[in-house]
Scaffold this motif. Structure first.
Motif, PDB file in Angstrom:
ATOM      1  N   ASN A  89       0.832  -1.223   0.000  1.00 13.20           N
ATOM      2  CA  ASN A  89       0.000   0.000   0.000  1.00 13.20           C
ATOM      3  C   ASN A  89       0.858   1.262   0.000  1.00 13.20           C
ATOM      4  OD1 ASN A  89      -2.219  -1.830   0.535  1.00 13.20           O
ATOM      5  ND2 ASN A  89      -1.465  -1.891   2.642  1.00 13.20           N
ATOM      6  N   GLN A  90       2.145   1.106  -0.312  1.00  7.86           N
ATOM      7  CA  GLN A  90       3.094   2.229  -0.344  1.00  7.86           C
ATOM      8  C   GLN A  90       3.248   2.904   1.027  1.00  7.86           C
ATOM      9  OE1 GLN A  90       4.892   2.537  -3.162  1.00  7.86           O
ATOM     10  NE2 GLN A  90       3.658   0.752  -3.710  1.00  7.86           N
ATOM     11  N   CYS A  91       3.142   2.144   2.074  1.00  8.24           N
ATOM     12  CA  CYS A  91       3.315   2.690   3.424  1.00  8.24           C
ATOM     13  C   CYS A  91       4.549   2.081   4.082  1.00  8.24           C
ATOM     14  CB  CYS A  91       2.068   2.399   4.252  1.00  8.24           C
ATOM     15  SG  CYS A  91       0.645   3.331   3.672  1.00  8.24           S
ATOM     16  N   GLU A  92       4.788   2.477   5.333  1.00  4.56           N
ATOM     17  CA  GLU A  92       5.967   1.987   6.066  1.00  4.56           C
ATOM     18  C   GLU A  92       5.524   1.189   7.290  1.00  4.56           C
ATOM     19  OE1 GLU A  92       9.085   5.546   4.925  1.00  4.56           O
ATOM     20  OE2 GLU A  92       7.871   5.795   6.723  1.00  4.56           O
ATOM     21  N   ILE A  93       6.497   0.468   7.867  1.00  2.34           N
ATOM     22  CA  ILE A  93       6.189  -0.339   9.053  1.00  2.34           C
ATOM     23  C   ILE A  93       7.069   0.100  10.231  1.00  2.34           C
ATOM     24  CG2 ILE A  93       6.250  -2.663  10.087  1.00  2.34           C
ATOM     25  CD1 ILE A  93       4.266  -2.856   7.930  1.00  2.34           C
ATOM     26  N   LEU A  94       6.411   0.338  11.369  1.00  2.47           N
ATOM     27  CA  LEU A  94       7.140   0.497  12.629  1.00  2.47           C
ATOM     28  C   LEU A  94       6.965  -0.798  13.404  1.00  2.47           C
ATOM     29  CD1 LEU A  94       5.846   4.058  13.648  1.00  2.47           C
ATOM     30  CD2 LEU A  94       8.210   3.491  13.015  1.00  2.47           C
ATOM     31  N   ASP A  95       8.052  -1.407  13.844  1.00  3.72           N
ATOM     32  CA  ASP A  95       7.963  -2.605  14.687  1.00  3.72           C
ATOM     33  C   ASP A  95       8.174  -2.175  16.130  1.00  3.72           C
ATOM     34  OD1 ASP A  95       7.679  -4.740  12.681  1.00  3.72           O
ATOM     35  OD2 ASP A  95       9.689  -4.141  12.041  1.00  3.72           O
ATOM     36  N   VAL A  96       7.196  -2.474  16.984  1.00  6.93           N
ATOM     37  CA  VAL A  96       7.304  -2.031  18.378  1.00  6.93           C
ATOM     38  C   VAL A  96       7.874  -3.170  19.238  1.00  6.93           C
ATOM     39  CG1 VAL A  96       6.150  -0.907  20.298  1.00  6.93           C
ATOM     40  CG2 VAL A  96       5.271  -0.590  17.963  1.00  6.93           C
ATOM     41  N   HIS A  97       9.069  -2.933  19.720  1.00  5.38           N
ATOM     42  CA  HIS A  97       9.788  -3.933  20.537  1.00  5.38           C
ATOM     43  C   HIS A  97       9.485  -3.731  22.027  1.00  5.38           C
ATOM     44  CE1 HIS A  97      12.779  -5.199  17.342  1.00  5.38           C
ATOM     45  NE2 HIS A  97      12.181  -4.163  16.788  1.00  5.38           N
TER      46      HIS A  97
END
Ligand code: 5RP
Length: 224
Positions: free
Chosen positions: A166-174
């Motif tokens: 979807n042309q978006c980004e991912i934040l991974d929450v650790h």
């Protein structure tokens, strides 16, 4: 001792019995689903048509000759089959390790039954050891990261080089401890700029198939 890959093949093969004889099958994404698609091909168990949660899955299904429909052309359908990164005892999930969480959540919400296929390493007592993926609109990334830190106490990290379908980004929450997955799902979904959070708690799986060293176990939501 079986490898994780071998366990994925076992559970993928077992999932073939959930492929409907007619109508539409929902197909998720990830390495377990790739093995499921391979099993469909090997055993010639192909659905009449499918809806797909990623460009990669669409490509693999199309190569097999399965017609992939735009979900806009489909009303609700029978079965959705997909993997997960974590599954808790109440069938709540973390998904999005493969960055396809938004389409996966859309297809999950349209399915009468969600069959989750995993190997035993994905079964956990409490969600949150696997970093929680959050898909964000790029211009909101830094603001969303600040709010995520504030409301979860976790540590959001941008998934470098990842642009979603979807042309978006991912934040991974650790570093999360997720004690109330449904409440956290709603809270994160409410942050402006968040597209989807990879918590599938309000609508989790209905059936979990998980492969162990000796067998593929099936548990249904009513038994959770
Ligand atoms: C993709 C997903 C996958 O289902 C999840 O990451 C599990 O992947 P794998 O089968 O490769 O372990 O949510 O967005």
């Amino acid at each position: 001792m079986k490898s994780q890959d071998e366990l994925k093949v076992l559970v993928a093969r077992e999932a073939l019995r959930f492929v409907p004889k007619s109508g539409v099958l929902g197909v998720g994404s990830g390495s377990t689903v790739v093995k499921f698609i391979e099993q469909m091909q090997e055993n010639k168990v192909l659905p009449e048509a499918a809806v797909s949660s990623s460009n990669k899955t669409t490509q693999l299904l199309t190569e097999l000759g399965v017609k992939v429909l735009d979900p806009n052309e489909v009303t609700d359908y029978e079965v959705y089959i997909d993997g997960a990164d974590e599954v808790d005892p109440k069938f709540r999930l973390i998904k999005g390790g493969g960055a396809c969480l938004t389409r996966e959540k859309i297809l999950t919400s349209m399915a009468a039954k969600f069959v989750c296929i995993v190997d035993q390493s994905k079964m956990v007592q409490e969600l949150g050891k696997f970093p929680l993926p959050v898909e964000v609109i790029p211009m909101a990334r830094e603001k969303v990261a600040r709010v995520l830190k504030e409301i979860t106490g976790g540590r959001p990290v941008l998934r470098e080089g990842c642009v979603t379908d979807n042309q978006c980004e991912i934040l991974d929450v650790h570093d999360l401890r997720i004690q109330d997955p449904a409440a956290l799902e709603s809270a994160i979904n409410n942050i402006p700029g968040v597209v989807t959070v990879g918590l599938f708690a309000r609508r989790g799986a209905d059936v979990v198939l998980y492969a162990t060293e000796h067998e593929v176990k099936e548990i249904k939501a009513s038994q959770a």
